[in-house]
Design a protein around this motif. Structure first.
Motif, PDB file in Angstrom:
ATOM      1  N   ALA A 137       0.839  -1.198   0.000  1.00 17.72           N
ATOM      2  CA  ALA A 137       0.000   0.000   0.000  1.00 17.72           C
ATOM      3  C   ALA A 137       0.873   1.247   0.000  1.00 17.72           C
ATOM      4  O   ALA A 137       1.932   1.280   0.642  1.00 17.72           O
ATOM      5  N   ASP A 195      -4.849  -1.926  -7.486  1.00 20.46           N
ATOM      6  CA  ASP A 195      -6.164  -1.380  -7.137  1.00 20.46           C
ATOM      7  C   ASP A 195      -5.941   0.110  -6.885  1.00 20.46           C
ATOM      8  O   ASP A 195      -5.509   0.509  -5.809  1.00 20.46           O
ATOM      9  N   LYS A 208      -7.537   1.971  -3.873  1.00 21.98           N
ATOM     10  CA  LYS A 208      -6.934   1.743  -2.553  1.00 21.98           C
ATOM     11  C   LYS A 208      -5.455   2.119  -2.541  1.00 21.98           C
ATOM     12  O   LYS A 208      -4.808   2.037  -1.494  1.00 21.98           O
ATOM     13  N   GLN A 229      -3.030   0.455  -3.923  1.00 20.84           N
ATOM     14  CA  GLN A 229      -2.335  -0.789  -3.588  1.00 20.84           C
ATOM     15  C   GLN A 229      -1.945  -1.540  -4.850  1.00 20.84           C
ATOM     16  O   GLN A 229      -2.609  -1.419  -5.882  1.00 20.84           O
TER      17      GLN A 229
END
Lengths: 118, 107
Positions: free
Chosen positions: A23, A72, A75, A77
């Motif tokens: 992340a 993603d 997010k 990430q």
């Protein structure tokens, strides 16, 4: 400043699939390439592959048949999957940011030790 | 694949002395060369990119030079915190590749 935090399973059995996620905090996900790099214990560094926010991907040919990198963007990430692992895949896996495709890496995640053992 | 070769594998240096680390590419990588420092149990840290540009906040005692196939990282006066393993990396072409590392140890 931007920070990368990664997580995933640390112990696998042979033939299982390695799965890690990274992340991005306090920084943009767009405009960069996001890489996975690994380091067997006591050895050197091997680049695995990279992805950008549009989904453009480059893999190391030595691992291409077993690797999948995805992202993603909502997010911030990105993830790594490595299938059919063996003891040779035992390593510390790092995520890292590249300025462009084919780039130096800065910063790096904290690293995740993945051990493959029966 | 571009093979990166670092020498020496281990460099023994006294604090305050100069350290010179070498990195050779199997084919030209222009100036697309980075250097990293890795301490035990830590992730690598970017030192130099573009063969000679210091990363933000890097002390001036670190300098990089070279182009094409021959590169050098110089630490002008080794401090206690500089004893570590150093890696070079080419980003001229895929797959991106690293050298095997040079360990700088206390003499």
């Amino acid at each position: 400043q931007v920070q990368l935090q990664q997580w995933g399973a640390g112990v696998l059995k042979p033939s299982e699939t390695l799965s890690l996620t990274c992340a991005v905090y306090r920084g943009s996900f767009s405009g960069y390439y996001w890489s996975w790099i690994r380091q067997p214990p006591g050895k050197g560094l091997e680049w695995i592959g990279e992805i950008n926010h549009t989904g453009s991907i480059n893999y190391n040919p030595s691992l291409k048949s077993r690797v999948s990198i995805s992202r993603d963007t909502s997010k911030k990430q990105f993830s790594l999957k490595l299938s059919s692992v063996t003891s040779a895949d035992t390593a510390i896996y790092y995520c890292a940011r590249g300025r462009t495709q084919t780039s130096w890496f800065d910063p790096w995640g904290q690293g995740t030790l993945v051990t493959v053992s029966s | 694949e571009i093979v990166m070769t670092q020498s020496p594998a281990t460099l023994s240096v006294s604090p305050g002395e100069r350290a010179t680390l070498s990195c050779r590419a199997s084919q030209s990588v222009a100036s697309n060369l980075a250097w990293y420092q890795q301490k035990l149990g830590q992730a690598p840290r970017l030192l130099i990119y573009g063969a000679s540009t210091r990363a933000n906040g890097l002390p001036a005692r670190f300098s990089g030079s070279g182009s094409g196939t021959e590169f050098t990282l110089t630490i002008s006066s080794l401090q206690a915190e500089d004893f570590a393993v150093y890696y070079c990396q080419q980003y001229n072409d895929w797959p991106l590749t690293f050298g095997g590392g040079t360990k700088v140890e206390i003499k």
